[in-house]
Design a protein around this motif. Sequence first.
Motif, PDB file in Angstrom:
ATOM      1  N   ALA A 447       0.836  -1.202   0.000  1.00  0.00           N
ATOM      2  CA  ALA A 447       0.000   0.000   0.000  1.00  0.00           C
ATOM      3  C   ALA A 447       0.870   1.250   0.000  1.00  0.00           C
ATOM      4  O   ALA A 447       0.579   2.232  -0.700  1.00  0.00           O
ATOM      5  CB  ALA A 447      -0.915  -0.008   1.219  1.00  0.00           C
ATOM      6  N   GLY A 448       1.968   1.211   0.756  1.00  0.00           N
ATOM      7  CA  GLY A 448       2.890   2.343   0.790  1.00  0.00           C
ATOM      8  C   GLY A 448       3.504   2.592  -0.579  1.00  0.00           C
ATOM      9  O   GLY A 448       3.633   3.736  -1.017  1.00  0.00           O
ATOM     10  N   GLY A 449       3.859   1.508  -1.264  1.00  0.00           N
ATOM     11  CA  GLY A 449       4.409   1.642  -2.613  1.00  0.00           C
ATOM     12  C   GLY A 449       3.451   2.359  -3.542  1.00  0.00           C
ATOM     13  O   GLY A 449       3.848   3.203  -4.355  1.00  0.00           O
ATOM     14  N   LEU A 450       2.159   2.051  -3.383  1.00  0.00           N
ATOM     15  CA  LEU A 450       1.140   2.729  -4.197  1.00  0.00           C
ATOM     16  C   LEU A 450       1.122   4.228  -3.892  1.00  0.00           C
ATOM     17  O   LEU A 450       1.077   5.061  -4.811  1.00  0.00           O
ATOM     18  CB  LEU A 450      -0.237   2.088  -3.915  1.00  0.00           C
ATOM     19  CG  LEU A 450      -1.458   2.791  -4.493  1.00  0.00           C
ATOM     20  CD1 LEU A 450      -1.380   2.915  -6.009  1.00  0.00           C
ATOM     21  CD2 LEU A 450      -2.743   2.045  -4.093  1.00  0.00           C
ATOM     22  N   GLY A 451       1.185   4.583  -2.614  1.00  0.00           N
ATOM     23  CA  GLY A 451       1.199   6.001  -2.236  1.00  0.00           C
ATOM     24  C   GLY A 451       2.419   6.729  -2.780  1.00  0.00           C
ATOM     25  O   GLY A 451       2.326   7.868  -3.241  1.00  0.00           O
ATOM     26  N   VAL A 452       3.565   6.050  -2.757  1.00  0.00           N
ATOM     27  CA  VAL A 452       4.806   6.649  -3.275  1.00  0.00           C
ATOM     28  C   VAL A 452       4.667   6.889  -4.781  1.00  0.00           C
ATOM     29  O   VAL A 452       5.046   7.938  -5.302  1.00  0.00           O
ATOM     30  CB  VAL A 452       6.014   5.732  -2.981  1.00  0.00           C
ATOM     31  CG1 VAL A 452       7.273   6.236  -3.672  1.00  0.00           C
ATOM     32  CG2 VAL A 452       6.246   5.629  -1.475  1.00  0.00           C
ATOM     33  N   LYS A 453       4.092   5.906  -5.472  1.00  0.00           N
ATOM     34  CA  LYS A 453       3.915   6.043  -6.925  1.00  0.00           C
ATOM     35  C   LYS A 453       2.963   7.191  -7.251  1.00  0.00           C
ATOM     36  O   LYS A 453       3.166   7.932  -8.215  1.00  0.00           O
ATOM     37  CB  LYS A 453       3.382   4.720  -7.495  1.00  0.00           C
ATOM     38  CG  LYS A 453       3.267   4.689  -9.008  1.00  0.00           C
ATOM     39  CD  LYS A 453       4.633   4.692  -9.702  1.00  0.00           C
ATOM     40  CE  LYS A 453       4.499   4.569 -11.210  1.00  0.00           C
ATOM     41  NZ  LYS A 453       5.821   4.635 -11.866  1.00  0.00           N
ATOM     42  N   MET A 454       1.918   7.340  -6.431  1.00  0.00           N
ATOM     43  CA  MET A 454       0.964   8.428  -6.670  1.00  0.00           C
ATOM     44  C   MET A 454       1.622   9.797  -6.454  1.00  0.00           C
ATOM     45  O   MET A 454       1.275  10.776  -7.109  1.00  0.00           O
ATOM     46  CB  MET A 454      -0.262   8.269  -5.763  1.00  0.00           C
ATOM     47  CG  MET A 454      -1.122   7.089  -6.188  1.00  0.00           C
ATOM     48  SD  MET A 454      -2.437   6.713  -5.023  1.00  0.00           S
ATOM     49  CE  MET A 454      -3.737   7.807  -5.584  1.00  0.00           C
ATOM     50  N   ALA A 455       2.589   9.839  -5.532  1.00  0.00           N
ATOM     51  CA  ALA A 455       3.280  11.111  -5.274  1.00  0.00           C
ATOM     52  C   ALA A 455       4.195  11.480  -6.428  1.00  0.00           C
ATOM     53  O   ALA A 455       4.424  12.663  -6.691  1.00  0.00           O
ATOM     54  CB  ALA A 455       4.080  11.018  -3.976  1.00  0.00           C
TER      55      ALA A 455
END
Length: 611
Positions: A447-455
């Motif tokens: 889930a964190g990886g997804l947030g990083v990608k969105m940033a």
Amino acid sequence: MSKHVRLTMAQALTRWLAMQRVEVNGVELPYFAGMWAIFGHGNVAGMGEALAGMEDALPTYRAHNEQGMAHAAIAFAKASRRRRAMACTTSIGPGATNMVTAAALAHVNRLPVLFLPGDVYASRRPDPVLQQVEDFADATVSANDCFRPVSRYFDRITRPNQIIDALPRAMTVLTDPALCGPVTLALCQDVQAEAFDYPESFFAPRLWRPRRMRPDRAELATLVEAVRAARAPLIVAGGGVLYSEAEAVLADLAARTGIPIAETQAGKGALAWDHRQALGSVGVTGTSAANAAAEAADLIIGVGTRLQDFTTGSRRLFAGKRLIQINIAAPDAIKQGAEAVVGDAGETLEALAEALADWQVDAAWRNANRATVAEWNAAWEVATAPSNALPSDAQVIGAVWRQAGDDATVVCAAGGLPGELHKLWRSHRPGGYHVEYGFSCMGYEVAGGLGVKMADPARDVYVMVGDGSYLMLNSELATSVMLGRKIIVILLDNGGYGCINRLQQGTGGRPFNNLLADAAHETLPDIDFAAHARSLGAAAEKVGGIAELEAALDRAKQSPKSYVIVIDTDPAITTEAGGHWWDVAVPEVSARPEVQAARRDYENRIDGGRT
Ligand SMILES: Cc1ncc(C[n+]2csc(CCOP(=O)(O)OP(=O)(O)O)c2C)c(N)n1
Ligand SMILES: [Mg+2]
């Protein structure tokens, strides 16, 4: 007479959120990049109605698990260096409490996120509403009271007009560098839907600028004198360096003065790994170079660090040294007997550099550190070099690092990997290393990886995750596919909780209940992680060793959608070089001779409990 507009509380709240602005690299952007939402009866009518139709101003993203979406929101804020954030709306009861762990994670890591759990009726009309906890001793308690100890600001909105003061206060907490952390506004279900005549002026756009507090003059003077008088000063760079965007100032100060720099987990990446003053990671998972410097130093300057036990070697590594803490938060600055310099990291380091002028460290200190870094680099080659045996975490890290390149970001949180990454990942740029090690929460990674990608959608995101952490929370892998936010997941399967199994044996215990093979079972599970990932919509494959991993990483890079590579790893091996003692209490009473021996070692370490 001022104009008013009649809106529901949820409509007013979402409209207000959309008007909060920030400036990032000269570009004005909305502070809230979006709203994560899982609806239930506690928010679908109020918040759901308000969010529908707001897609341009405040996009809504649907997730699969409230903790997962909150992790994505928090990772987004960390990757945005706290300049931007996201909000999360849930139903009441389980939807809300599913976010409490994530709230604690954001609290520990000082990361901004706005939690908007639904709450029970303010009117109490239908009490007990579905999912209401009911406290017979205190009728004002709801499930959302769980958020109180893990929120920097908690409020329950029981009247629609309360948001007129609550929202600006929430923004102050989210954007203030010293107060920064999670905010919870519990939104009573009926109040979300209730109308009020809000003043038009409430919805005027507002630009928020991060405050950069200069240090106090007397505290700064103490710091300057201490550095000038030091034989062997060492800077320990924490996450505050990155949040203050002070990395260029730090790199320049180090180059000009020769002061060596060691990095905490949150601070890693502040300095490029091959900067001439870079010693790498410090503490329990430190490089031999940084830990040797910490032992030899006569002055330790912490910058933006909360001095958690992994950084300080459970308070042993810096013991007896002069310690100065540069920190925006006074309670952090005075920790562990430190002399406090309260101020923004960048402003303080800049003022220090100016005051030091052309002062430099002794050549002996410079040369000593150069020699230990060369030794560490040799140990790094040994640890990461591929072999024909079942791969170690270190060998997998080496392969991913070689493939990832300068622009990528590696994401991790729990298990054996964070320690190995802290030691071995070679950061090229700030933000390239994203390891959540304040809460070290299993289930953060995907889930964190997804947030990083969105940033930062332009960068490749490499999520490194253990089998245990993947099994705990992987559902946002499906969200990454659905949103077209590609992440590359390297899943290291060592048959269970490898690091805790090692820790158990290190404290004298027998292998018990950590690796799957050592846990109660009728059938030993043989989990097909690649098939599991494919079932969620990702591309996936299992590889047989480091050479196959390298080829698979090439395919993953080319893939248009999220890609999971599964590799079996050896649960027993960790990097021997570097590291430091960690305080893990060993039982005083046990029939096991191994535990008794471990206890004797432990007591010697802690001097019979006197230290
Ligand atoms: C939510 C949560 N529960 C428990 C722990 C304690 N814990 C830390 S690491 C770990 C095992 C992780 O297993 P895995 O992801 O397979 O990594 P490995 O240790 O095998 O490298 C556990 C149980 C934790 N950090 N977070
Ligand atoms: Mg494992």
